[in-house]
Design a protein around this motif. Structure first.
Motif, PDB file in Angstrom:
ATOM      1  N   LYS A  36       8.018  -5.417   2.088  1.00  0.00           N
ATOM      2  CA  LYS A  36       6.577  -5.154   2.157  1.00  0.00           C
ATOM      3  C   LYS A  36       5.805  -6.428   2.456  1.00  0.00           C
ATOM      4  O   LYS A  36       4.883  -6.433   3.271  1.00  0.00           O
ATOM      5  CB  LYS A  36       6.083  -4.559   0.837  1.00  0.00           C
ATOM      6  CG  LYS A  36       6.404  -3.109   0.656  1.00  0.00           C
ATOM      7  CD  LYS A  36       5.833  -2.623  -0.672  1.00  0.00           C
ATOM      8  CE  LYS A  36       6.165  -1.180  -0.928  1.00  0.00           C
ATOM      9  NZ  LYS A  36       5.659  -0.731  -2.236  1.00  0.00           N
ATOM     10  N   SER A  37       6.170  -7.526   1.788  1.00  0.00           N
ATOM     11  CA  SER A  37       5.441  -8.769   1.999  1.00  0.00           C
ATOM     12  C   SER A  37       5.669  -9.314   3.404  1.00  0.00           C
ATOM     13  O   SER A  37       4.762  -9.878   4.009  1.00  0.00           O
ATOM     14  CB  SER A  37       5.824  -9.813   0.947  1.00  0.00           C
ATOM     15  OG  SER A  37       7.161 -10.202   1.100  1.00  0.00           O
ATOM     16  N   ILE A  38       6.866  -9.124   3.941  1.00  0.00           N
ATOM     17  CA  ILE A  38       7.140  -9.579   5.307  1.00  0.00           C
ATOM     18  C   ILE A  38       6.357  -8.741   6.307  1.00  0.00           C
ATOM     19  O   ILE A  38       5.761  -9.263   7.250  1.00  0.00           O
ATOM     20  CB  ILE A  38       8.652  -9.523   5.607  1.00  0.00           C
ATOM     21  CG1 ILE A  38       9.377 -10.595   4.806  1.00  0.00           C
ATOM     22  CG2 ILE A  38       8.930  -9.709   7.088  1.00  0.00           C
ATOM     23  CD1 ILE A  38      10.879 -10.482   4.865  1.00  0.00           C
ATOM     24  N   SER A  39       6.327  -7.433   6.086  1.00  0.00           N
ATOM     25  CA  SER A  39       5.647  -6.556   7.045  1.00  0.00           C
ATOM     26  C   SER A  39       4.139  -6.759   7.041  1.00  0.00           C
ATOM     27  O   SER A  39       3.487  -6.597   8.068  1.00  0.00           O
ATOM     28  CB  SER A  39       5.981  -5.092   6.754  1.00  0.00           C
ATOM     29  OG  SER A  39       5.420  -4.698   5.525  1.00  0.00           O
ATOM     30  N   THR A  40       3.572  -7.134   5.900  1.00  0.00           N
ATOM     31  CA  THR A  40       2.131  -7.368   5.846  1.00  0.00           C
ATOM     32  C   THR A  40       1.773  -8.798   6.207  1.00  0.00           C
ATOM     33  O   THR A  40       0.608  -9.100   6.446  1.00  0.00           O
ATOM     34  CB  THR A  40       1.575  -7.059   4.442  1.00  0.00           C
ATOM     35  OG1 THR A  40       2.250  -7.868   3.489  1.00  0.00           O
ATOM     36  CG2 THR A  40       1.738  -5.597   4.097  1.00  0.00           C
ATOM     37  N   GLY A  41       2.767  -9.686   6.222  1.00  0.00           N
ATOM     38  CA  GLY A  41       2.514 -11.079   6.570  1.00  0.00           C
ATOM     39  C   GLY A  41       2.083 -11.932   5.398  1.00  0.00           C
ATOM     40  O   GLY A  41       1.613 -13.051   5.575  1.00  0.00           O
ATOM     41  N   HIS A  42       2.236 -11.443   4.175  1.00  0.00           N
ATOM     42  CA  HIS A  42       1.821 -12.192   2.989  1.00  0.00           C
ATOM     43  C   HIS A  42       2.982 -12.901   2.302  1.00  0.00           C
ATOM     44  O   HIS A  42       2.836 -13.357   1.176  1.00  0.00           O
ATOM     45  CB  HIS A  42       1.141 -11.262   1.978  1.00  0.00           C
ATOM     46  CG  HIS A  42      -0.136 -10.677   2.475  1.00  0.00           C
ATOM     47  ND1 HIS A  42      -1.201 -11.429   2.881  1.00  0.00           N
ATOM     48  CD2 HIS A  42      -0.518  -9.392   2.651  1.00  0.00           C
ATOM     49  CE1 HIS A  42      -2.182 -10.648   3.275  1.00  0.00           C
ATOM     50  NE2 HIS A  42      -1.788  -9.396   3.151  1.00  0.00           N
TER      51      HIS A  42
END
Length: 57
Positions: A36-42
């Motif tokens: 999730k963090s990779i896909s949102t860029g966070h």
């Protein structure tokens, strides 16, 4: 002479199985969180090279 081992009690077997399942559960939660963090860029610990749209066109 070989002696058979004592039988493991049901409660001990259940405890060990639950620990084993819980390890898998937490590994899945961590993997989903990282995805999730990779896909949102966070993501702060995992770097993904961003491709620009102009280079693809």
């Amino acid at each position: 002479m070989a002696v058979p081992k004592k039988r493991t009690s049901m409660s001990k077997k259940r405890i060990r199985r639950n620990i084993w399942k819980k390890k898998g559960y937490w590994a899945a939660v961590k993997a989903l969180s990282l995805a999730k963090s990779i896909s949102t860029g966070h993501s702060k610990s995992f770097f993904v090279r961003q491709t620009s749209n102009k280079a693809l066109e």
